[in-house]
Design a protein around this motif. Structure first.
Motif, mmCIF file in Angstrom:
data_model
loop_
_atom_site.group_PDB
_atom_site.id
_atom_site.type_symbol
_atom_site.label_atom_id
_atom_site.label_comp_id
_atom_site.label_asym_id
_atom_site.label_seq_id
_atom_site.Cartn_x
_atom_site.Cartn_y
_atom_site.Cartn_z
ATOM 1 N N PHE A 182 0.832 -1.211 0.000
ATOM 2 C CA PHE A 182 0.000 0.000 0.000
ATOM 3 C C PHE A 182 0.863 1.256 0.000
ATOM 4 N N GLY A 183 1.932 1.210 0.788
ATOM 5 C CA GLY A 183 2.828 2.354 0.850
ATOM 6 C C GLY A 183 2.246 3.501 1.660
ATOM 7 N N ASP A 184 2.788 4.685 1.433
ATOM 8 C CA ASP A 184 2.323 5.893 2.118
ATOM 9 C C ASP A 184 1.484 6.721 1.154
ATOM 10 N N GLN A 185 0.176 6.570 1.280
ATOM 11 C CA GLN A 185 -0.746 7.319 0.419
ATOM 12 C C GLN A 185 -1.443 8.435 1.195
ATOM 13 N N GLY A 186 -0.949 8.716 2.393
ATOM 14 C CA GLY A 186 -1.572 9.755 3.216
ATOM 15 C C GLY A 186 -2.611 9.156 4.143
ATOM 16 N N ASP A 187 -2.788 9.788 5.312
ATOM 17 C CA ASP A 187 -3.686 9.242 6.330
ATOM 18 C C ASP A 187 -5.133 9.154 5.863
ATOM 19 N N GLU A 188 -5.607 10.175 5.192
ATOM 20 C CA GLU A 188 -7.015 10.180 4.772
ATOM 21 C C GLU A 188 -7.297 9.024 3.813
ATOM 22 N N THR A 189 -6.402 8.807 2.856
ATOM 23 C CA THR A 189 -6.604 7.732 1.887
ATOM 24 C C THR A 189 -6.515 6.368 2.556
ATOM 25 N N GLU A 229 8.223 -0.034 13.945
ATOM 26 C CA GLU A 229 9.325 0.926 13.938
ATOM 27 C C GLU A 229 8.772 2.342 14.058
ATOM 28 N N LYS A 230 9.570 3.233 14.628
ATOM 29 C CA LYS A 230 9.094 4.570 14.998
ATOM 30 C C LYS A 230 8.400 5.340 13.870
ATOM 31 N N PRO A 231 8.952 5.357 12.627
ATOM 32 C CA PRO A 231 8.306 6.160 11.578
ATOM 33 C C PRO A 231 6.887 5.710 11.212
ATOM 34 N N THR A 232 6.570 4.436 11.401
ATOM 35 C CA THR A 232 5.266 3.923 10.953
ATOM 36 C C THR A 232 4.411 3.381 12.094
ATOM 37 N N ARG A 233 4.920 3.431 13.322
ATOM 38 C CA ARG A 233 4.248 2.785 14.455
ATOM 39 C C ARG A 233 2.823 3.306 14.651
ATOM 40 N N GLU A 234 2.676 4.611 14.735
ATOM 41 C CA GLU A 234 1.355 5.188 15.005
ATOM 42 C C GLU A 234 0.388 4.907 13.854
ATOM 43 N N ARG A 235 0.895 5.013 12.624
ATOM 44 C CA ARG A 235 0.028 4.750 11.466
ATOM 45 C C ARG A 235 -0.420 3.291 11.444
ATOM 46 N N GLY A 236 0.478 2.388 11.735
ATOM 47 C CA GLY A 236 0.123 0.974 11.734
ATOM 48 C C GLY A 236 -0.933 0.648 12.773
ATOM 49 N N LEU A 266 0.672 -5.429 24.095
ATOM 50 C CA LEU A 266 0.062 -4.291 24.783
ATOM 51 C C LEU A 266 -1.049 -3.672 23.933
ATOM 52 N N ALA A 267 -0.779 -3.520 22.647
ATOM 53 C CA ALA A 267 -1.788 -2.950 21.747
ATOM 54 C C ALA A 267 -3.015 -3.853 21.670
ATOM 55 N N ALA A 268 -2.803 -5.158 21.594
ATOM 56 C CA ALA A 268 -3.911 -6.103 21.517
ATOM 57 C C ALA A 268 -4.775 -6.019 22.772
ATOM 58 N N ARG A 269 -4.139 -5.959 23.928
ATOM 59 C CA ARG A 269 -4.901 -5.863 25.173
ATOM 60 C C ARG A 269 -5.697 -4.570 25.253
ATOM 61 N N ALA A 270 -5.101 -3.473 24.780
ATOM 62 C CA ALA A 270 -5.806 -2.197 24.783
ATOM 63 C C ALA A 270 -7.018 -2.232 23.858
ATOM 64 N N LEU A 271 -6.867 -2.842 22.690
ATOM 65 C CA LEU A 271 -7.982 -2.948 21.749
ATOM 66 C C LEU A 271 -9.067 -3.875 22.279
#
Length: 437
Positions: free
Chosen positions: A128-135, A168-175, A215-220
């Motif tokens: 998919f790559g980086d197509q922007g958050d909205e897309t 990894e830090k650059p994509t963590r929040e987006r993922g 941790l993310a799984a438990r939070a979700l």
């Protein structure tokens, strides 16, 4: 020698931790189907009937290049040249080979019509790559809706899910945002998470990234009022650091333990891993020595844990001129057979035209040894005279081999039960334990 009770008590005390480790870390095989492949499709190419479309494209490509029977004959002939006869002195006649090719072609054609994709992964990482958050937000929501709608479509896959961006830090929040959106829409549209959901965590390089995923799984789960352990995931082995850490240890086994029972599979990433090792692009492949080394470590890590293992993909696609198509099919079929022979029962496919050789090579692998395996299992269970002296571990392997062939469609229920004189329940028990006791 008689062991005194006090000595036995001391031994029990000494081995208490070992007993606990074997029971928890090495529980044995899970009674869960393993798909023969995972198909990766970029997330923005999602549709509810995508599997059916892929099946039809696969059939049309085969028909345009000589037909399924001819392709089946090619796959069988190549396999026989590689392996030779299964039993010394036994040579199949031309008629037998032709008949087996006919039956194999019929079985694979039916498979492509019935279940062309066993495991579908909609990719929001490299594909998919980086197509922007909205897309990305929009396509993730659509992917979830298509996953729900696709349950009732013809050729619906046995498993479906997404690959989201890595920790990894650059994509963590987006993922993590993509993961949250996908699960939220699944629950909203489908009324809950499907049992066949699979989530892929890519480019894992440290054990702490696995802990972070837990941790993310438990939070979700808390956010959506889901039970503990509902969200599971598979790990992609795409970096050298997860195979050999900076301190000289092999983190793969520790990563499984860090997953706290949530890790369902390890998947080898052919091209990221090969590139990270400095292999020239022209030589990056599933059968390169660096790939075999990594996969051998993966096999050791998952042994006895119940965690599945998958090989990677080949990017040589059956496209272009007829000679190019047949070359790519021969390569793909050979690679599929290679990982099956090495005890890896799953791989990746990237294009509809790879489906014919995926199933031809897989079905041929199970069919060519099916009768012999069934006879050996029968002889073991019923203590019949035999030229092979099998043990419980081998009986388990024989049963698993037959069961895998049955589940994917290479064998029929009638073939397995009549040849072994066992019920499917008995076969399943042997596959799990190696015993009927």
């Amino acid at each position: 020698m008689k062991v005194e009770r006090s000595t036995l008590a001391d031994i029990d005390s000494l081995l208490g931790d070992t007993d606990e480790l074997l029971a928890t870390a090495y529980p044995g095989d899970r009674d869960v189907r393993q798909p023969v492949h995972t198909v990766y499709v970029p997330g923005h190419r999602t549709s509810a009937n995508l599997p059916h479309q892929w099946g039809q494209q696969a059939l049309e490509c085969v028909e345009a290049h000589g037909g399924m029977l001819q392709l089946a004959e090619r796959v069988i002939t190549a396999a026989r040249k590689e392996s030779g006869p299964a039993v010394p002195g036994q040579v199949a006649s031309i008629h037998q080979v032709a008949r087996e090719a006919e039956l194999l072609a019929e079985a694979v054609t039916a498979k492509l019509e019935r279940e062309p994709i066993e495991d579908l992964r909609l990719d929001f990482e490299d594909g998919f790559g980086d197509q922007g958050d909205e897309t990305e937000d929009r396509w993730v929501v659509q992917a979830a809706r298509d996953a729900v709608a696709g349950r009732t479509e013809k050729g619906a896959p046995g498993f479906v899910g997404i690959r989201f961006k890595c920790m990894e830090k650059p994509t963590r929040e987006r993922g993590l945002r993509t993961l949250d959106l996908f699960l939220s829409e699944l629950i909203k549209t489908g009324g809950g998470l499907p049992e066949n959901l699979v989530l892929t965590l890519p480019k894992v390089s440290t054990v702490d990234q696995v802990r972070a995923m837990v941790l993310a799984a438990r939070a979700l789960e808390a956010e959506h009022s889901l039970g503990e352990g509902t969200i599971t995931f598979e790990i992609q082995v795409e970096t050298p650091q997860i195979v050999l850490a900076a301190d000289g240890t092999v983190p793969l086994a520790a990563a499984l333990q860090a997953g706290a029972g949530r890790v369902t599979s390890l998947h080898y990433g052919t091209y990221d891993y090969s590139a990270s090792m400095g292999v020239a692009a022209a030589y990056q492949a599933m059968d390169h020595p660096v790939a075999d080394f990594a996969k051998n470590q993966m096999m050791l890590a998952v042994a006895g844990t119940g965690v599945h293992l998958s090989d990677g993909s080949t990017n040589v696609l059956p496209l272009g001129e007829p000679a190019e198509v047949h070359h790519a099919w021969a390569l793909h079929a050979g690679l599929v057979r290679r990982h099956l022979k090495r005890g890896i029962y799953q791989g990746w496919d990237l294009h509809p035209h790879q489906l014919p050789t995926r199933f031809l090579a897989t079905f041929a692998f199970y069919r060519e040894g099916g009768a012999r395996a069934a006879q050996r299992l029968h002889d073991y269970v019923f203590k019949a005279d035999s030229t092979v002296l099998d043990e419980p571990a081998t009986a388990k392997a024989l049963a698993r081999y037959l069961d895998r062939g049955l589940v994917c469609g290479a064998h029929t229920e009638e073939f397995v039960t009549s040849r072994t004189n066992l019920s499917l329940t008995q076969l399943g028990q042997l596959a799990r334990t190696g015993s009927l006791d």
